[in-house]
Design an enzyme around this catalytic site. Structure first.
Site, PDB file in Angstrom:
ATOM      1  CB  SER A 141     -24.900   9.117 -23.521  1.00 36.80           C
ATOM      2  OG  SER A 141     -25.466   8.713 -22.290  1.00 36.80           O
ATOM      3  CE1 TYR A 165     -19.744  10.227 -21.545  1.00 36.81           C
ATOM      4  CE2 TYR A 165     -22.028  10.220 -20.768  1.00 36.81           C
ATOM      5  CZ  TYR A 165     -21.011   9.669 -21.542  1.00 36.81           C
ATOM      6  OH  TYR A 165     -21.273   8.571 -22.329  1.00 36.81           O
TER       7      TYR A 165
END
Length: 316
Positions: free
Chosen positions: A140, A150
């Site tokens: 990402s 994350y």
């Protein structure tokens, strides 16, 4: 039609479902992996019926050793070799680190980091032995920014994939980190994450992202950042000192208190120039705009601090 086989984790929705559709359309037989057995079997039947490919399913929770072992067993099967592994399964957390349940944090790292590593290790060994194969690890753009567990996990995925690509390319194996921005999928809803003030250009179509990922991987690329807008944005990050990137993230999330922001503003003298990269390219417009905004915030913060000092009563 191809007799190649692809294993796709997290296949029932979002990018995983898009990978399944496009690979089936290319003639790949599919091994679909997810936790929801009913939904998984419906997907497998649909893919087989629509595209005439062979499909099988592995119902597995990839935050457990047993779940990972089931997929590893299939990846290591010498009689039915896997030609492409897509490590796509993942989730996010809607809470800040100190507000999260510790087990939830463990599970996130287990899924994004350890599971990706373990499945890649098994697949890479089998593919290197055959001197051919492909791995796509879904990362990402968050991996380029300091936004929590994350983003830290996705940063690991990016660097892990790039390193593995370098190690394996001479053995006929291509490893690509797919680095998308915001994608129109169920991901944020499932994770309980609300995205505010995201501009239209930030949202990408899942099929477009997967199409670019498969193309980049087939061409031997170590990374794929879909969409020109995100390519410009991530390139601009190379010109920003860490303190500036943190400031930009905090500004978007609204998280820092003013004292912390003031400390960061004064922390890096390099911010006064547009450099900070390796000098191989000119700063992008995004980078320049961020620097200008940063310098403006610095000036305002300095003025506020000066006013506060001036307002203090003199000490005896």
């Amino acid at each position: 039609m191809s007799n190649h086989t692809a294993v796709i984790t997290g296949s029932t929705a979002g990018l995983g479902a898009a990978f399944a559709r496009q690979l089936a359309a290319q003639g790949y037989d599919l091994v679909l992996v997810a936790r929801d057995g009913k939904r998984l079997r419906m997907q497998a039947e649909s893919m087989a019926s629509q595209y005439g490919v062979k499909t099988s399913v592995i119902v597995a929770d990839l935050v457990t050793d047993d779940g990972v072992a089931a997929v590893q067993e299939r990846l290591a099967d010498r009689t039915h070799p896997v030609h492409l592994l897509v490590n796509n399964a993942g989730h996010g957390l809607a809470t800040d680190f100190i507000d999260s349940d510790l087990q939830a944090e463990r599970d996130l790292l287990r899924l994004h980091v350890q599971t990706t590593m373990e499945l890649s290790h098994t697949a890479a060994n089998a593919m290197a032995r055959r001197r051919g194969g492909r791995i796509i690890n879904v990362a990402s753009v968050a991996g380029y920014t300091p936004t929590g567990t994350y983003s830290a996990a996705k940063s690991w995925v990016i660097n892990f994939s790039k390193g593995l690509h370098s190690q394996l390319r001479s053995r006929g194996v291509t490893v690509t980190a797919l680095v998308p921005g915001l994608v129109r999928t169920e991901f944020h809803q499932r994770s309980g994450i609300t995205i505010k003030s995201a501009k239209r250009w930030m949202w990408l179509d899942a099929d477009d992202v997967v199409r670019q990922a498969l193309t980049a991987n087939a061409q031997g690329a170590a990374t794929c950042v879909p969409a020109r807008s995100y390519q410009v944005l991530t390139a601009g990050l190379r010109f920003m000192p860490d303190s500036m990137v943190q400031w930009a993230v905090d500004k978007r999330t609204g998280s820092p208190d003013e004292d912390a922001a003031e400390q960061r503003v004064g922390a890096d003298a390099a911010v006064a120039e547009y450099g900070g990269g390796d000098g191989t390219a000119e700063p992008t417009t995004e980078a320049i705009n961020t620097v200008d905004a940063y310098k403006s915030a610095k000036a305002k913060s300095s003025a506020k601090a000066s006013a506060a000092r001036a307002a203090r009563p003199p000490e005896d």
